[in-house]
Motif scaffolding. Structure first.
Motif, mmCIF file in Angstrom:
data_model
loop_
_atom_site.group_PDB
_atom_site.id
_atom_site.type_symbol
_atom_site.label_atom_id
_atom_site.label_comp_id
_atom_site.label_asym_id
_atom_site.label_seq_id
_atom_site.Cartn_x
_atom_site.Cartn_y
_atom_site.Cartn_z
ATOM 1 N N MET A 1 0.693 -1.290 0.045
ATOM 2 C CA MET A 1 0.036 -0.077 -0.060
ATOM 3 C C MET A 1 0.694 1.408 -0.138
ATOM 4 N N VAL A 2 1.802 1.306 0.880
ATOM 5 C CA VAL A 2 2.718 2.472 0.944
ATOM 6 C C VAL A 2 4.314 2.020 0.811
ATOM 7 N N THR A 3 4.936 2.390 -0.237
ATOM 8 C CA THR A 3 6.247 2.132 -0.118
ATOM 9 C C THR A 3 7.422 3.348 -0.374
ATOM 10 N N ILE A 4 8.422 3.258 0.850
ATOM 11 C CA ILE A 4 9.125 4.574 0.730
ATOM 12 C C ILE A 4 10.202 4.134 0.407
ATOM 13 N N HIS A 5 10.991 4.541 -0.545
ATOM 14 C CA HIS A 5 12.445 4.137 -1.115
ATOM 15 C C HIS A 5 13.402 5.151 -0.954
ATOM 16 N N ASN A 6 14.367 5.195 -0.187
ATOM 17 C CA ASN A 6 15.691 5.789 -0.168
ATOM 18 C C ASN A 6 15.333 7.448 -0.030
ATOM 19 N N LEU A 7 14.388 7.874 0.994
ATOM 20 C CA LEU A 7 13.849 9.066 1.039
ATOM 21 C C LEU A 7 14.708 9.934 1.762
ATOM 22 N N CYS A 8 15.176 11.071 1.355
ATOM 23 C CA CYS A 8 16.267 11.811 2.028
ATOM 24 C C CYS A 8 15.538 13.470 2.136
ATOM 25 N N LYS A 9 15.637 14.075 3.045
ATOM 26 C CA LYS A 9 15.130 15.541 3.083
ATOM 27 C C LYS A 9 16.222 16.435 4.021
ATOM 28 N N THR A 10 16.618 17.436 3.479
ATOM 29 C CA THR A 10 17.508 18.223 4.219
ATOM 30 C C THR A 10 16.661 19.797 4.209
ATOM 31 N N TYR A 11 16.718 20.414 5.327
ATOM 32 C CA TYR A 11 16.203 21.774 5.696
ATOM 33 C C TYR A 11 17.296 22.750 5.490
ATOM 34 N N LYS A 12 17.047 23.773 4.614
ATOM 35 C CA LYS A 12 18.197 24.744 4.435
ATOM 36 C C LYS A 12 17.712 25.592 5.479
ATOM 37 N N THR A 13 18.764 25.990 6.422
ATOM 38 C CA THR A 13 18.671 27.068 7.295
ATOM 39 C C THR A 13 19.830 28.147 7.200
ATOM 40 N N ALA A 14 19.713 29.179 8.069
ATOM 41 C CA ALA A 14 20.937 29.955 8.189
ATOM 42 C C ALA A 14 22.273 29.428 8.421
ATOM 43 N N LYS A 15 22.093 28.349 9.097
ATOM 44 C CA LYS A 15 23.397 27.732 9.456
ATOM 45 C C LYS A 15 23.846 26.688 8.454
ATOM 46 N N GLY A 16 23.191 26.688 7.276
ATOM 47 C CA GLY A 16 23.479 25.651 6.497
ATOM 48 C C GLY A 16 22.451 24.569 6.174
ATOM 49 N N ALA A 17 22.673 23.537 5.474
ATOM 50 C CA ALA A 17 21.836 22.360 5.404
ATOM 51 C C ALA A 17 22.003 21.499 6.624
ATOM 52 N N VAL A 18 20.525 21.177 7.032
ATOM 53 C CA VAL A 18 20.330 20.332 8.206
ATOM 54 C C VAL A 18 19.760 18.970 7.612
#
Ligand code: ADP
Ligand code: ADP
Length: 232
Positions: A1-18
């Motif tokens: 029903m749900v398949t998540i594969h190799n998901l990546c997420k980065t927030y870009k902040t004042a201090k850089g990418a988190v």
């Protein structure tokens, strides 16, 4: 029903990418109640928001039913989202709308005819045992009743998947119990797949069949809830 594969997420902040989500792989069967547990800041909200693309993942794929969510354009996404219900910790009801109007809203957006909307809203309010509250406003309801409205609104479009973002965290233990029982009953009656995030072990143990532990943006454990809690 749900398949998540190799998901990546980065927030870009004042201090850089988190980096917030790193190489997430998950599979959830149709009809399962799947819980993702983790401490505050682990990335749970971000993960659940990536599923309906309220957040854009950087890389990876998300498939819900027969839809590759990560490949949809805006128009396709609006349609796909109608088949994903979501409930929230703070209920997110429209304060200026009655219970009836709150629950009718997704059907109006989807463009259903009025007669169908009236009949469907009645039916779903009965399912969550709020048939007598159609014409009252959210401020006239208890927390548990508000969440029942939230559940009714999430289910009214007959979704393939229900997402729950800490849906019982604002409720007292007894009300929490009754909402968890309602979700179980809905899962049983409709064979509806439920994916929830929580920081509460009790919620996981009471409601879920399968689970994953999210820590620092990574899945560190996954398995069957009963077996997990049997482990020494
Ligand atoms: P959880 O739901 O498990 O508490 P979140 O997904 O809300 O975790 O947050 C994960 C991490 O990402 C936290 O460190 C949080 O501070 C950070 N974060 C969340 N949203 C944003 C944003 N819009 N911009 C930057 N950082 C964010
Ligand atoms: P209108 O053409 O003015 O929208 P409707 O008959 O659709 O007239 O309904 C007006 C309002 O009455 C709706 O917005 C809804 O809040 C409420 N309403 C309609 N049907 C019901 C019902 N079966 N139960 C409770 N409230 C309803």
């Amino acid at each position: 029903m749900v398949t998540i594969h190799n998901l990546c997420k980065t927030y870009k902040t004042a201090k850089g990418a988190v980096p917030v989500l790193q190489n997430i792989d998950l599979h959830i069967e149709k009809g399962d109640i799947f819980g993702i547990i983790g401490f505050s800041g682990a990335g749970k909200s971000t993960l659940i928001r990536c599923l309906n693309r309220l957040e854009e993942p950087d890389t990876g794929s998300i498939v819900i039913g027969d839809k590759v969510m990560t490949g949809l354009n805006e128009r396709e996404l609006r349609i796909a989202r109608q088949k994903i219900g979501m409930i929230f910790q703070q209920f997110n009801l429209f304060d200026a709308k009655t219970v009836f109007q709150n629950v009718a809203f997704p059907l109006e957006v989807a463009g259903h005819p009025k007669t169908y909307i009236h009949q469907r809203v009645r039916e779903i309010l009965d399912l969550v045992q709020l048939g007598d509250k159609a014409n009252v406003y959210p401020f006239q309801l208890s927390g548990g009743q508000k969440q029942r409205v939230g559940i009714a609104r999430a289910l009214v479009n007959e979704p393939d998947l229900l997402l729950s973002d800490e849906a019982t965290s604002a409720l007292d233990p007894q009300t929490t119990y009754s909402i968890l029982e309602l979700l179980k009953e809905i899962n049983r009656q409709l064979n509806l797949t439920i994916l929830l995030i929580t920081h509460e072990l009790d919620v996981l143990q009471h409601l879920c069949r399968n689970m994953a532990v999210l820590e620092g943006g990574r899945i560190v454990e996954t398995g069957n809830v009963e077996q997990f809690f049997l482990q020494p």
